[in-house]
Design a protein around this motif. Structure first.
Motif, short mmCIF file in Angstrom:
data_model
loop_
_atom_site.label_atom_id
_atom_site.label_comp_id
_atom_site.label_asym_id
_atom_site.label_seq_id
_atom_site.Cartn_x
_atom_site.Cartn_y
_atom_site.Cartn_z
N ASP A 2 0.81 -1.21 0.00
CA ASP A 2 0.00 0.00 0.00
C ASP A 2 0.85 1.27 0.00
OD1 ASP A 2 0.81 0.02 2.69
OD2 ASP A 2 -1.18 -0.46 3.47
N ARG A 3 2.00 1.24 0.66
CA ARG A 3 2.86 2.43 0.66
C ARG A 3 3.51 2.63 -0.71
NH1 ARG A 3 7.13 4.09 5.48
NH2 ARG A 3 7.33 6.30 4.88
N ALA A 4 3.91 1.55 -1.36
CA ALA A 4 4.47 1.65 -2.71
C ALA A 4 3.44 2.24 -3.67
CB ALA A 4 4.93 0.28 -3.19
N ASN A 5 2.19 1.81 -3.55
CA ASN A 5 1.14 2.32 -4.43
C ASN A 5 0.85 3.79 -4.16
OD1 ASN A 5 -0.24 0.27 -6.33
ND2 ASN A 5 0.14 -0.92 -4.48
N ALA A 6 0.79 4.18 -2.89
CA ALA A 6 0.53 5.57 -2.56
C ALA A 6 1.65 6.47 -3.08
CB ALA A 6 0.38 5.74 -1.05
N LEU A 7 2.89 6.04 -2.92
CA LEU A 7 4.02 6.82 -3.42
C LEU A 7 3.98 6.93 -4.94
CD1 LEU A 7 6.88 5.44 -1.15
CD2 LEU A 7 6.05 7.80 -1.21
N LEU A 8 3.66 5.82 -5.61
CA LEU A 8 3.63 5.84 -7.07
C LEU A 8 2.56 6.78 -7.59
CD1 LEU A 8 4.58 4.77 -9.80
CD2 LEU A 8 2.96 2.87 -9.53
N LEU A 9 1.35 6.72 -7.02
CA LEU A 9 0.29 7.60 -7.45
C LEU A 9 0.65 9.07 -7.22
CD1 LEU A 9 -2.79 5.57 -6.18
CD2 LEU A 9 -2.21 6.01 -8.57
N ALA A 10 1.36 9.34 -6.14
CA ALA A 10 1.80 10.71 -5.86
C ALA A 10 2.83 11.16 -6.90
CB ALA A 10 2.38 10.80 -4.45
N ILE A 11 3.74 10.28 -7.27
CA ILE A 11 4.73 10.63 -8.30
C ILE A 11 4.05 10.87 -9.64
CG2 ILE A 11 6.70 9.77 -9.64
CD1 ILE A 11 7.58 8.24 -7.12
N PHE A 12 3.14 9.97 -10.01
CA PHE A 12 2.40 10.16 -11.26
C PHE A 12 1.70 11.52 -11.28
CE2 PHE A 12 1.64 5.35 -12.27
CZ PHE A 12 2.92 5.27 -12.83
N ASP A 13 1.06 11.85 -10.16
CA ASP A 13 0.31 13.11 -10.10
C ASP A 13 1.24 14.31 -10.21
OD1 ASP A 13 -2.17 14.61 -9.62
OD2 ASP A 13 -1.22 15.16 -7.72
N SER A 14 2.37 14.27 -9.52
CA SER A 14 3.27 15.42 -9.56
C SER A 14 3.91 15.59 -10.93
CB SER A 14 4.35 15.28 -8.48
OG SER A 14 5.20 14.17 -8.74
N VAL A 15 4.23 14.49 -11.59
CA VAL A 15 4.81 14.56 -12.94
C VAL A 15 3.79 15.11 -13.92
CG1 VAL A 15 5.63 13.16 -14.88
CG2 VAL A 15 6.55 12.78 -12.58
N ALA A 16 2.55 14.64 -13.83
CA ALA A 16 1.51 15.12 -14.73
C ALA A 16 1.25 16.61 -14.53
CB ALA A 16 0.22 14.32 -14.52
N ARG A 17 1.25 17.07 -13.28
CA ARG A 17 1.03 18.49 -13.02
C ARG A 17 2.19 19.33 -13.54
NH1 ARG A 17 -3.05 19.61 -9.28
NH2 ARG A 17 -3.97 17.76 -8.29
N ALA A 18 3.39 18.80 -13.38
CA ALA A 18 4.57 19.56 -13.82
C ALA A 18 4.66 19.66 -15.33
CB ALA A 18 5.83 18.91 -13.26
N HIS A 19 4.25 18.61 -16.03
CA HIS A 19 4.43 18.57 -17.48
C HIS A 19 3.18 18.97 -18.26
CE1 HIS A 19 7.97 15.54 -16.93
NE2 HIS A 19 8.25 16.75 -16.49
N GLY A 20 2.08 19.14 -17.59
CA GLY A 20 0.87 19.58 -18.27
C GLY A 20 0.00 18.44 -18.76
N ALA A 21 -1.23 18.78 -19.07
CA ALA A 21 -2.22 17.76 -19.46
C ALA A 21 -1.87 17.15 -20.81
CB ALA A 21 -3.61 18.39 -19.51
N ARG A 22 -1.96 15.84 -20.89
CA ARG A 22 -1.91 15.09 -22.14
C ARG A 22 -2.40 13.67 -21.86
NH1 ARG A 22 2.26 11.43 -22.98
NH2 ARG A 22 4.06 11.57 -21.56
#
Length: 554
Positions: free
Chosen positions: A358-378
């Motif tokens: 569960d911690r690996a999944n929470a961290l991964l979703l947070a990374i995905f979210d931060s990368v998407a926000r930084a690079h913009g919608a696509r």
């Protein structure tokens, strides 16, 4: 325009198409499940020409496409559906395992040792023994295997046989010596090496520590790799698998697929996911030569957050219930995962990452979210491979972020035999949370993780619908609230995987213009008890890929 006029024009269009174009192949006499919804299939037929579907409808609608050279495939009351796609395999490894020692159902340490002895007796001195897929949970309390169990029966052959989950493997002394590993060899970050009181390795190497032994094992020749791929292709065709995402593939694996494609020997479509840490090389290759075609394509990159629950290396917020204070491990540092995922995304590559705890999944979703926000919608379609153990608050994020939970339902009925003792009664409520994920609008995709689990999609459907564990102790289902329907499971094995690999406009449903990747089952899945699927009550009658029949049931 009135509905009547639309219907008339549609009928005229069908008749005109039939007059000018004849089908190479027509499938008739069964229920057709198009994959466009999760409801039952309807009586109908499918017409195919030039490798693509040209019509789906009742017998009257398909009749104009019949010609003197049309091959007619009769479903005989079975179910016609899109070809099964397996969203997560180690496909060529599976081909090697088909010819290697089978330890999966070795139910005792003695049987484990006996099978290795018999297999080694057939080999030349110096040949390595790999694969195996052993499961120590069958041994009822026996600890992990040790090299002294097998040294005397494999004196002339290095052995490195993996646990069924692929996150730890047993090496004999010959393999440890060949790798130059001693008691003074440090344990790599992201790995574990159980040792005796003197510091000597006992034989098991976990996760990143496995690389210490693999570096000494000889790489297969191109001919050996191609033979393994050919075995895997034949096996897949017999099970109705027409596409796969090959995870953690190597560059030699990609070359093997391309060789067989050039020789017209490929009988499934493959998206190859190369190591995440190689993202620069992958980006350069795609920019220079393209990703590939609709048969063999670089799908993206595959990384690892943690290990597995079976090896006690999955990464959790709270400790394992049967290992006081131990929470598992991360295979790579958080800073590296953020850097690699960010770099890959900036290059426009799809990213798929293994996450179990569960911690690996929470961290991964947070990374995905931060990368998407930084690079913009696509439209990036990040993939969480396994997504096995989730906290309730993480589940809605899959739908909201459009992250693919790429899951393997057979794992639920396998791990469910022993997982309760690992993580306790509370955390299992959102383990393999198929129902909750679908209800949150997550783009669910199913696969097997072959060779970790059998490749057979019908067993995966059985697992998702019944959740009956392999030990027979949960006849009403293990965590039954997470059951899903037959139609929902089929859609995860078809359209779900097409969407997860950016192929939803090419295959995954039966519709005009889609590739003619089709499976014909000998019975209608919607008309048989789901429990019967475990006993092989439904079998594949035909597998068709690109309009070509690649498997016929004898």
């Amino acid at each position: 325009m009135s509905r009547i006029r639309c219907a008339v024009l549609a009928t005229v269009a069908v008749l005109l198409a039939g007059c000018g174009r004849k089908a190479d192949l027509v499938i008739t006499g069964g229920a057709v499940w198009t994959g466009l919804s999760t409801g039952r299939g309807q009586p109908g037929a499918v017409a195919i020409a030039d490798g693509k579907i040209i019509a789906v409808g009742d017998s009257a609608a398909i009749a104009p496409y019949l010609g003197g050279n049309t091959e007619v495939v009769r479903a005989d009351g079975g179910l016609v559906l899109p070809g099964f796609a397996d969203g997560h395999t180690h496909f060529i490894d599976g081909g090697f395992q088909l010819a290697s020692v089978n330890l999966r159902d070795a139910a005792t340490p003695q049987e484990f040792t006996r099978r290795l002895k018999e297999y080694a007796a057939r080999l030349k001195p110096g040949e390595w023994i790999t694969g195996g897929d052993w499961d120590h949970e069958l041994w009822r309390g026996t600890p992990l295997p040790r090299r002294d169990w097998i040294d005397s029966v494999t004196p002339n052959n290095p052995v490195f046989v993996n646990r069924v989950d692929g996150h730890m493997a047993l090496a004999n002394t010959a393999a440890i010596r060949a790798a130059g590993v001693t008691k003074d060899t440090p344990t790599p970050a992201g790995g574990e090496i159980p040792r005796d009181a003197r510091g000597e390795p006992l034989g098991v190497f976990k996760d990143q520590a496995m690389g210490l032994i693999w570096r000494a094992a000889p790489a297969p020749s191109p001919e050996q790799r191609d033979s393994a791929l050919a075995r895997a292709l034949a096996h897949a065709a017999s099970l109705g698998v027409t596409a796969t995402a090959h995870m953690s593939a190597s560059w030699p694996d990609l070359a093997s697929y391309r060789r067989l494609a050039r020789a017209n020997r490929l009988t499934l479509r493959v998206a190859v996911y190369l190591p995440l840490e190689d993202w620069r090389a992958v980006a350069d290759t795609v920019a220079r030569a393209g990703a590939g075609d609709d048969w063999v394509r670089i799908g993206g990159l595959k990384g690892y957050m943690d290990g597995s629950a079976g090896s006690r290396t999955a990464y959790f917020f709270e400790p394992f219930s049967d290992s006081a204070g131990y929470r598992g491990l991360m295979q790579h540092a958080d800073v590296d995962m953020r850097r690699w995922i960010g770099g890959a995304d900036s290059a426009g590559l799809q990213v798929a990452v293994h996450a179990i705890g569960d911690r690996a999944n929470a961290l991964l979703l947070a990374i995905f979210d931060s990368v998407a926000r930084a690079h913009g919608a696509r439209d990036r379609r990040f993939r969480d491979e396994h997504a096995q153990h989730l906290r309730p608050q993480e589940i809605p994020r899959f739908g909201a972020q459009r992250v693919v939970p790429s899951m393997q339902p057979y794992h639920a009925i396998d791990d469910g035999r022993w997982l309760g003792k690992r993580i306790g009664p509370v955390r299992i409520r959102t383990t393999y949370a198929f129902r909750s994920l679908l209800d949150s609008d997550a783009p669910l995709a199913f696969g097997s993780d072959w060779t970790v689990a059998p490749l057979a999609p019908l067993l995966g459907v059985y697992a998702a619908v019944t959740r009956r564990t392999l030990d027979g102790r949960n006849p009403s289902g293990w965590v039954p609230d997470q059951k899903i329907s037959v139609g929902e499971a089929l859609r995860a094995y078809t359209y779900g995987n097409a969407w997860a690999t950016f192929n939803d406009q090419k295959w995954g449903t039966l519709a005009p213009g889609r590739y003619a990747d089709v499976v014909v089952l000998d019975r209608d899945l919607f008309a048989v008890p789901a429990e019967s699927l475990a006993d092989g009550a439904v079998k594949v009658r035909y597998t068709i890929v690109g309009g070509r029949v690649v498997y016929r049931k004898q």
